[in-house]
Design a protein around this motif. Structure first.
Motif, PDB file in Angstrom:
ATOM      1  N   ILE A   1     -16.016  33.241  -3.713  1.00 38.21           N
ATOM      2  CA  ILE A   1     -17.420  32.779  -3.577  1.00 38.21           C
ATOM      3  C   ILE A   1     -17.984  32.826  -2.288  1.00 38.21           C
ATOM      4  CG2 ILE A   1     -17.048  31.114  -5.546  1.00 38.21           C
ATOM      5  CD1 ILE A   1     -17.427  28.914  -3.671  1.00 38.21           C
TER       6      ILE A   1
ATOM      7  N   LEU B   1     -18.009  22.653  -7.125  1.00 31.84           N
ATOM      8  CA  LEU B   1     -17.627  22.717  -8.496  1.00 31.84           C
ATOM      9  C   LEU B   1     -16.088  23.100  -8.715  1.00 31.84           C
ATOM     10  CD1 LEU B   1     -20.640  24.497  -9.633  1.00 31.84           C
ATOM     11  CD2 LEU B   1     -20.294  22.302  -9.849  1.00 31.84           C
TER      12      LEU B   1
ATOM     13  N   ARG C   1     -19.373  38.924  -6.172  1.00 30.71           N
ATOM     14  CA  ARG C   1     -20.206  37.981  -6.515  1.00 30.71           C
ATOM     15  C   ARG C   1     -20.488  37.978  -8.215  1.00 30.71           C
ATOM     16  NH1 ARG C   1     -22.064  33.411  -4.868  1.00 30.71           N
ATOM     17  NH2 ARG C   1     -21.548  32.882  -6.862  1.00 30.71           N
TER      18      ARG C   1
ATOM     19  N   GLU D   1     -31.731  29.278  -5.118  1.00 22.70           N
ATOM     20  CA  GLU D   1     -31.492  30.654  -5.216  1.00 22.70           C
ATOM     21  C   GLU D   1     -32.096  31.554  -5.481  1.00 22.70           C
ATOM     22  OE1 GLU D   1     -27.902  31.567  -5.461  1.00 22.70           O
ATOM     23  OE2 GLU D   1     -27.305  29.734  -4.535  1.00 22.70           O
TER      24      GLU D   1
ATOM     25  N   LEU E   1     -17.119  30.970 -12.179  1.00 24.77           N
ATOM     26  CA  LEU E   1     -17.754  29.657 -12.327  1.00 24.77           C
ATOM     27  C   LEU E   1     -18.299  29.517 -13.603  1.00 24.77           C
ATOM     28  CD1 LEU E   1     -20.065  29.919  -8.965  1.00 24.77           C
ATOM     29  CD2 LEU E   1     -18.365  28.199  -9.810  1.00 24.77           C
TER      30      LEU E   1
ATOM     31  N   ARG F   1     -22.114  24.358  -2.463  1.00 23.77           N
ATOM     32  CA  ARG F   1     -22.161  23.489  -3.929  1.00 23.77           C
ATOM     33  C   ARG F   1     -21.173  24.301  -4.769  1.00 23.77           C
ATOM     34  NH1 ARG F   1     -27.950  24.617  -2.369  1.00 23.77           N
ATOM     35  NH2 ARG F   1     -29.043  22.490  -2.324  1.00 23.77           N
ATOM     36  N   GLU F   2     -20.739  25.512  -4.782  1.00 24.29           N
ATOM     37  CA  GLU F   2     -20.038  26.133  -5.476  1.00 24.29           C
ATOM     38  C   GLU F   2     -18.352  25.666  -5.183  1.00 24.29           C
ATOM     39  OE1 GLU F   2     -21.103  30.198  -5.138  1.00 24.29           O
ATOM     40  OE2 GLU F   2     -22.927  30.292  -6.697  1.00 24.29           O
TER      41      GLU F   2
ATOM     42  N   LEU G   1     -17.449  25.611 -15.189  1.00 22.49           N
ATOM     43  CA  LEU G   1     -18.491  24.866 -15.355  1.00 22.49           C
ATOM     44  C   LEU G   1     -18.216  23.670 -16.255  1.00 22.49           C
ATOM     45  CD1 LEU G   1     -21.158  24.511 -13.827  1.00 22.49           C
ATOM     46  CD2 LEU G   1     -22.150  25.644 -15.816  1.00 22.49           C
TER      47      LEU G   1
ATOM     48  N   ARG H   1     -25.301  27.066  -0.789  1.00 22.69           N
ATOM     49  CA  ARG H   1     -25.035  27.716  -2.064  1.00 22.69           C
ATOM     50  C   ARG H   1     -23.342  27.592  -1.890  1.00 22.69           C
ATOM     51  NH1 ARG H   1     -26.101  33.618  -1.729  1.00 22.69           N
ATOM     52  NH2 ARG H   1     -28.327  32.826  -2.218  1.00 22.69           N
ATOM     53  N   ARG H   2     -22.650  27.982  -0.832  1.00 20.13           N
ATOM     54  CA  ARG H   2     -21.110  28.274  -0.859  1.00 20.13           C
ATOM     55  C   ARG H   2     -20.636  27.000  -1.179  1.00 20.13           C
ATOM     56  NH1 ARG H   2     -22.155  32.439   2.700  1.00 20.13           N
ATOM     57  NH2 ARG H   2     -21.951  31.296   4.533  1.00 20.13           N
TER      58      ARG H   2
ATOM     59  N   ASP I   1     -19.335  34.801 -10.253  1.00 16.88           N
ATOM     60  CA  ASP I   1     -20.169  34.201 -11.340  1.00 16.88           C
ATOM     61  C   ASP I   1     -19.472  34.306 -12.574  1.00 16.88           C
ATOM     62  OD1 ASP I   1     -22.428  33.913  -9.620  1.00 16.88           O
ATOM     63  OD2 ASP I   1     -23.348  35.998 -10.313  1.00 16.88           O
TER      64      ASP I   1
ATOM     65  N   TRP J   1     -31.520  23.673  -6.968  1.00 20.19           N
ATOM     66  CA  TRP J   1     -30.715  24.554  -6.514  1.00 20.19           C
ATOM     67  C   TRP J   1     -31.080  26.184  -6.970  1.00 20.19           C
ATOM     68  CZ3 TRP J   1     -24.683  24.162  -8.019  1.00 20.19           C
ATOM     69  CH2 TRP J   1     -24.021  25.337  -7.493  1.00 20.19           C
TER      70      TRP J   1
END
Length: 341
Positions: free
Chosen positions: A41, A152, A49, A293, A56, A148-149, A60, A145-146, A53, A289
């Motif tokens: 990520i 997760l 990318r 983005e 994720l 947050r991911e 999720l 962003r990174r 996605d 968020w």
């Protein structure tokens, strides 16, 4: 079951539609898969990318169950020592702890995240802990962003307490506050003058204030500091309705008071969960968020457009020389972008 999944990830239903093959082992708690997923990520390559996605999307449904804590502190406050002591205490309570650092300034200064990791020697060796710095990025939004991911991914891997620490200064505190359930501000045993010297916006973000280094000759000073900070905070509006921001003292060195910090965090989260505040906070964060983005993607597309790049230098020169207003230059560049698009 977990060992079998790790050996044969393709046999797990969560592997369907996962071109990376990382979903199943990550869900089984494989730390190597987690590290590889975070590296994925962090990549800026378009194909990576797309894979990130897809990964994720598979993970999720397995996220969102952790306690998310943001921690910031003034220079010299002992943040690394506090996070290590706090993390070990939480692990002792039966939890798994992930520490993620966000530092948008490290590209310029070299940062201190990797140094923080080496200083958290005991925590980094704990089987129930995972420490990961965010790499330097060209924008705060990219680093956020990174992070947050990565948060997760850590949740999907079974880490139920996520600590996001700020290493940089400025807007990084706001970015972290916008991705956690509780934002903790660490202070030194000084006094109200120090609190007044902090940016008001940072203080207003705090859900919990902790005076660290309350040990040795500083015990009395820390006690007075707690009283002064409480008085100063009473003049500010708390970030959360129906919550008076607590001011606690602790010593990360002796572990005194660290249990009270964890108890306060769990009490705050329980109150917020019962009132629906936690769901609202996370929903607001998810919406913000998404828009971030959009802004980041549009800016990237705009600056990467060949027609815009061809005119960007001239536009900046005209604005600098005062022969064109910034608004006029911006509108002209946007018009060219739209025509080319």
């Amino acid at each position: 079951m977990n060992a079998d999944i790790a050996r044969h990830p393709e046999s797990h239903p969560d592997s369907a539609g996962d071109p990376t093959g990382l979903a199943a082992p990550l869900l089984a708690g494989d730390r190597r898969a987690l590290a590889r997923a975070i590296t994925l990520i962090e990549s800026t390559r378009a194909d990576h990318r797309a894979q990130a996605d897809a990964l994720l999307a598979r993970l999720l449904p397995h996220t969102g169950q952790s306690v998310r804590v943001g921690i910031t502190g003034v220079p010299g406050v002992g943040k690394s020592t506090f996070i290590e002591t706090f993390g070990l205490h939480v692990i002792g309570k039966g939890h798994k702890v992930a520490v993620l650092a966000i530092d948008p300034s490290s590209q310029r200064t070299g940062g201190s995240i990797l140094g923080d990791k080496t200083r958290m020697e005991q925590l980094s060796r704990a089987p129930a802990a995972f420490i990961r710095p965010s790499p330097a990025g060209s924008t705060l939004g990219g680093v956020a962003r990174r992070t947050r991911e990565a948060m997760l991914l850590c949740e999907a891997a079974g880490f139920d307490v996520i600590i996001v620490e700020t290493v940089g200064v400025g807007q990084s505190e706001t970015a972290v506050a916008d991705m956690v359930d509780l934002f903790l501000l660490l202070l030194l045993p000084a006094g109200g003058d120090e609190l007044q010297g902090l940016k008001k916006g940072i203080v207003e973000l705090a859900d919990l204030v902790v005076v660290n280094k309350a040990d040795g000759d500083l015990v009395s000073q820390a006690r007075h500091a707690v009283a002064e900070y409480r008085h100063a905070l009473a003049l500010l509006r708390p970030a959360v309705t129906d919550w008076t921001v607590p001011v606690l003292s602790c010593s990360a060195l002796t572990t005194q008071g660290v249990d009270g910090v964890w108890d306060t965090i769990t009490r705050f989260r329980d109150i917020q969960a019962a009132s629906g505040g936690l769901d609202r906070r996370r929903a607001d964060q998810a919406r913000a968020w998404m828009w971030n983005e959009i802004r980041e993607s549009l800016l990237s597309a705009f600056t990467g457009d060949p027609a815009v790049r061809a005119q960007l230098g001239a536009a900046e020169s005209a604005v600098t020389a005062g022969t064109q207003t910034p608004a006029m230059a911006a509108r002209a560049l946007l018009a060219r972008f739209r025509r080319e698009g």
